[in-house]
Design an enzyme around this catalytic site. Structure first.
Site, PDB file in Angstrom:
ATOM      1  N   ASP A  17     -77.905   2.710 -47.071  1.00  0.00           N
ATOM      2  CA  ASP A  17     -78.732   3.549 -47.550  1.00  0.00           C
ATOM      3  C   ASP A  17     -79.678   5.381 -46.877  1.00  0.00           C
ATOM      4  O   ASP A  17     -79.199   4.819 -45.408  1.00  0.00           O
ATOM      5  CB  ASP A  17     -79.904   2.641 -48.028  1.00  0.00           C
ATOM      6  CG  ASP A  17     -80.751   3.086 -48.942  1.00  0.00           C
ATOM      7  OD1 ASP A  17     -79.958   3.988 -49.688  1.00  0.00           O
ATOM      8  OD2 ASP A  17     -81.978   2.834 -48.999  1.00  0.00           O
ATOM      9  N   HIS A  34     -73.387  12.211 -48.993  1.00  0.00           N
ATOM     10  CA  HIS A  34     -72.544  10.844 -49.160  1.00  0.00           C
ATOM     11  C   HIS A  34     -71.802  11.426 -47.989  1.00  0.00           C
ATOM     12  O   HIS A  34     -70.745  10.470 -47.316  1.00  0.00           O
ATOM     13  CB  HIS A  34     -72.080  11.331 -50.986  1.00  0.00           C
ATOM     14  CG  HIS A  34     -73.508  10.882 -51.187  1.00  0.00           C
ATOM     15  ND1 HIS A  34     -73.899   9.326 -50.608  1.00  0.00           N
ATOM     16  CD2 HIS A  34     -74.167  11.132 -52.678  1.00  0.00           C
ATOM     17  CE1 HIS A  34     -75.351   9.255 -52.245  1.00  0.00           C
ATOM     18  NE2 HIS A  34     -74.945  10.040 -53.152  1.00  0.00           N
ATOM     19  N   LEU A 128     -59.555  -8.184 -39.344  1.00  0.00           N
ATOM     20  CA  LEU A 128     -61.314  -7.543 -39.986  1.00  0.00           C
ATOM     21  C   LEU A 128     -61.043  -7.484 -41.671  1.00  0.00           C
ATOM     22  O   LEU A 128     -59.638  -7.064 -42.170  1.00  0.00           O
ATOM     23  CB  LEU A 128     -61.855  -6.169 -39.251  1.00  0.00           C
ATOM     24  CG  LEU A 128     -62.976  -6.005 -39.966  1.00  0.00           C
ATOM     25  CD1 LEU A 128     -64.416  -6.910 -39.793  1.00  0.00           C
ATOM     26  CD2 LEU A 128     -63.272  -4.402 -40.081  1.00  0.00           C
ATOM     27  N   SER A 193     -82.127  -5.241 -53.079  1.00  0.00           N
ATOM     28  CA  SER A 193     -81.236  -4.118 -54.230  1.00  0.00           C
ATOM     29  C   SER A 193     -80.284  -5.217 -54.451  1.00  0.00           C
ATOM     30  O   SER A 193     -79.304  -4.311 -55.285  1.00  0.00           O
ATOM     31  CB  SER A 193     -81.010  -2.703 -53.649  1.00  0.00           C
ATOM     32  OG  SER A 193     -82.392  -2.315 -52.924  1.00  0.00           O
TER      33      SER A 193
HETATM   34  C1  IPE Z   1     -78.323   0.024 -52.639  1.00  0.00           C
HETATM   35  O1  IPE Z   1     -79.465   1.193 -52.391  1.00  0.00           O
HETATM   36  C2  IPE Z   1     -77.214   0.616 -52.796  1.00  0.00           C
HETATM   37  C3  IPE Z   1     -76.572   0.893 -52.206  1.00  0.00           C
HETATM   38  C4  IPE Z   1     -76.500   0.833 -50.374  1.00  0.00           C
HETATM   39  C5  IPE Z   1     -74.884   0.928 -52.228  1.00  0.00           C
HETATM   40  P1  IPE Z   1     -80.263   2.021 -53.570  1.00  0.00           P
HETATM   41  O2  IPE Z   1     -80.247   3.002 -53.189  1.00  0.00           O
HETATM   42  O3  IPE Z   1     -79.104   2.281 -55.330  1.00  0.00           O
HETATM   43  O4  IPE Z   1     -80.892   1.181 -53.913  1.00  0.00           O
HETATM   44  P2  IPE Z   1     -82.798   1.557 -54.425  1.00  0.00           P
HETATM   45  O5  IPE Z   1     -82.616   2.084 -55.488  1.00  0.00           O
HETATM   46  O6  IPE Z   1     -83.534   2.245 -53.154  1.00  0.00           O
HETATM   47  O7  IPE Z   1     -83.396   0.103 -54.264  1.00  0.00           O
HETATM   48  C1  IPE Z   2     -76.468   5.521 -50.240  1.00  0.00           C
HETATM   49  O1  IPE Z   2     -78.052   5.922 -49.924  1.00  0.00           O
HETATM   50  C2  IPE Z   2     -75.895   5.738 -50.966  1.00  0.00           C
HETATM   51  C3  IPE Z   2     -75.572   4.790 -52.645  1.00  0.00           C
HETATM   52  C4  IPE Z   2     -76.225   4.182 -53.035  1.00  0.00           C
HETATM   53  C5  IPE Z   2     -74.325   5.486 -53.322  1.00  0.00           C
HETATM   54  P1  IPE Z   2     -78.842   6.486 -51.373  1.00  0.00           P
HETATM   55  O2  IPE Z   2     -78.272   8.278 -52.119  1.00  0.00           O
HETATM   56  O3  IPE Z   2     -79.262   5.993 -51.776  1.00  0.00           O
HETATM   57  O4  IPE Z   2     -79.909   7.778 -50.238  1.00  0.00           O
HETATM   58  P2  IPE Z   2     -81.177   7.626 -50.612  1.00  0.00           P
HETATM   59  O5  IPE Z   2     -81.522   6.434 -50.835  1.00  0.00           O
HETATM   60  O6  IPE Z   2     -81.698   8.087 -52.074  1.00  0.00           O
HETATM   61  O7  IPE Z   2     -81.637   8.355 -49.414  1.00  0.00           O
HETATM   62 MG    MG Z   3     -80.926   5.042 -52.072  1.00  0.00          MG
END
Ligand code: IPE
Ligand code: IPE
Ligand code: MG
Length: 243
Positions: A17, A34, A128, A193
């Site tokens: 995240d 990303h 793995l 999440s």
């Molecule tokens: C959880 O991250 C999903 C992934 C890392 C793929 P999110 O950024 O979507 O989660 P919330 O919405 O902050 O809980």
């Molecule tokens: C995690 O990073 C990647 C996915 C959920 C695909 P985020 O895109 O949730 O990044 P933040 O949480 O907005 O910083």
């Molecule tokens: Mg996020």
């Protein structure tokens, strides 16, 4: 590294995240985060191979992430497709077996086709097991397991009294995976999440403040060293664990 990594978790799961916030800090759009996040994925996969971790499960896209702006979703899917193609050779070289969990039917056709190609070509690998959680929701996984079990009960394949925890395990997307030992979440958020709800029942949780694109081998070592210091009691007393 001061301390040596002696015992690594058998199954490491990661909620990757913070890509968006990482980009925002640099006045860039979320997509840039990303893209950089993929480089971190590569580092962590390679380091897991080096540390001889047997199961690595990465939360890459949740069911709830389908609610993001369409443009971001499209680019995430394109990045996923490109990464699968780019990393294929390394999967073969490092004997990585790819596995996928989630509601795959919702993914674009091109991604589904590439996934099925890579899954097939890496199915005999044994260094793995790399599981990608894509279009994944823990609750949906449990719901889908319930439906499969109910159908078998209805068709007299499983008698109701024979349903136990292993029956549930066998009907989850993670049917071939052991329980999670260590769950890492980056970016400072302290929540699950909807990730692997059943499988983390006794996992050790580790929350890192580092945003995912910055998460590197050193951060992984810190998490594992922290895990090694913990006493996993599974309900018993500390004295019992010493015996
Ligand atoms: C959880 O991250 C999903 C992934 C890392 C793929 P999110 O950024 O979507 O989660 P919330 O919405 O902050 O809980
Ligand atoms: C995690 O990073 C990647 C996915 C959920 C695909 P985020 O895109 O949730 O990044 P933040 O949480 O907005 O910083
Ligand atoms: Mg996020």
């Amino acid at each position: 590294m001061e301390n040596k990594i002696i015992k690594v978790p058998n199954h490491l799961a990661v909620i990757m995240d913070g890509n968006g916030r990482w980009a925002k800090k640099r006045n860039k759009n979320r997509v840039y985060g990303h893209t950089k996040g993929i480089i971190a994925v590569r580092k962590i996969v390679e380091e897991s191979v080096r540390l001889e971790i047997k199961y690595l499960t990465l939360y890459a896209f949740s069911t709830e992430n389908w609610n993001r702006p369409e443009k971001e979703i499209t680019i995430l899917m394109q990045l996923l497709l490109k990464s699968l193609k780019n990393e294929f050779k390394k999967f073969i070289k490092n004997k990585i077996k790819l596995n996928v969990i989630g509601n795959i039917s919702l993914l674009p056709k091109s991604v589904k086709e590439e996934l099925s190609h890579v899954l097939k070509k890496t199915s005999e690998n044994n260094q793995l097991v790399l599981t990608l959680a894509l279009s994944y929701s823990g609750r949906e996984e449990i719901q889908s397991a319930m439906k499969k079990i109910c159908a078998k009960v209805k068709n007299n394949i499983i008698p109701i009294e024979k349903i136990d925890q292993s029956t549930i395990n066998e009907h989850l997307y993670t049917e071939n995976l052991p329980d999670v030992d260590l769950l890492i979440r980056t970016s400072g958020e302290k929540r699950i999440s909807n990730f692997l709800l059943w499988q983390i029942a006794y996992a050790e949780l580790y929350f890192s403040e580092v945003l995912w694109p910055d998460f590197n081998e050193k951060n992984l070592h810190e998490a594992i060293l922290n895990y090694q210091k913990r006493e996993r009691r599974f309900g018993k007393t500390s004295d019992q664990m010493l015996k």
